[in-house]
Design a protein around this motif. Sequence first.
Motif, PDB file in Angstrom:
ATOM      1  N   LYS A 181      27.799  96.818  66.773  1.00 57.21           N
ATOM      2  CA  LYS A 181      27.995  98.170  66.261  1.00 57.21           C
ATOM      3  C   LYS A 181      28.747  98.971  67.313  1.00 57.21           C
ATOM      4  CE  LYS A 181      23.490  99.904  67.897  1.00 57.21           C
ATOM      5  NZ  LYS A 181      22.181 100.481  67.472  1.00 57.21           N
ATOM      6  N   GLU A 189      25.066 105.537  68.478  1.00 54.64           N
ATOM      7  CA  GLU A 189      25.730 104.765  67.430  1.00 54.64           C
ATOM      8  C   GLU A 189      26.712 105.625  66.650  1.00 54.64           C
ATOM      9  OE1 GLU A 189      24.604 102.183  63.390  1.00 54.64           O
ATOM     10  OE2 GLU A 189      23.029 102.856  64.770  1.00 54.64           O
ATOM     11  N   LYS A 194      29.559  99.017  61.780  1.00 57.98           N
ATOM     12  CA  LYS A 194      29.028  97.723  62.189  1.00 57.98           C
ATOM     13  C   LYS A 194      30.057  96.657  61.815  1.00 57.98           C
ATOM     14  CE  LYS A 194      24.253  99.167  61.257  1.00 57.98           C
ATOM     15  NZ  LYS A 194      23.040  98.905  60.428  1.00 57.98           N
ATOM     16  N   TYR A 240      22.234  94.458  61.297  1.00 58.21           N
ATOM     17  CA  TYR A 240      23.529  94.567  60.623  1.00 58.21           C
ATOM     18  C   TYR A 240      23.338  94.781  59.121  1.00 58.21           C
ATOM     19  CZ  TYR A 240      27.961  93.237  58.529  1.00 58.21           C
ATOM     20  OH  TYR A 240      29.106  93.229  57.773  1.00 58.21           O
TER      21      TYR A 240
END
Length: 243
Positions: A181, A189, A194, A240
């Motif tokens: 990611k 993040e 991803k 994921y």
Amino acid sequence: MSTIHRIFWCAALSCMAMSLAGCGNGDDPGEATAKPEATVSPKAAATSGPSNPYVKNLPQLERASIEEAKQLQQELRQLLATDLEKGEAFRLQTVEKARLWGEKISQYVTTNLAGQTIPLKPLEGRPYAFDDWVIVDFPKGPDTLNLLRTKTTIRLTQDLTDQSADVKDFMMGRRIAIYVKAVDLDGNEIPDMKIPSTLSANRAEMVEGKTFEFYFNMRSRDVVRLDNFGGFVEITRDEYNAK
């Protein structure tokens, strides 16, 4: 307007919608009363805003090309509604502008970013190690997928030839899968970014020291959000697949 003409001009609009990908072949645009004006030049976009340490001004370039394509598409629709002949001439010019944008962006990556290393935080306890993660290229045009390509190499740190080896999280049959990611410069993040990469290999090849090369591709909609890009973090298959 005849059915044939309607089909032809719908196709023209569709081609313009894909102009960011370099649709068309750069034919001579001929004469037209209206000429597409650039919202910002590639040179200006390449030097606008702060430069990211890993992708420099690529996000600004990609955004500028998308914004111009949207503006020209709107102008094209308006012109086609009033004058089909002038609209076709305008369409050819916008296709050529999209092609030039693609060339500029591809060249920018080749000249300024190819070989640039990208930080990676790997998962602990995996039976492999990563070599440098680098930017490869950004091919753009009607015969390409228009993806920013990055790659890395993993090197096995132990034999995995035994069928009982615990590899279920990164192996599916003969396929090895790595998931990452994207994160920003603060380690947070970046949403909806991803990226998977897979390749096929025989279990008999899974010996210590064996290397495998993986490519990770980023779409245009990802590239425009890389202003604060800080690298990649390896994640599990479950993470994921999680929304």
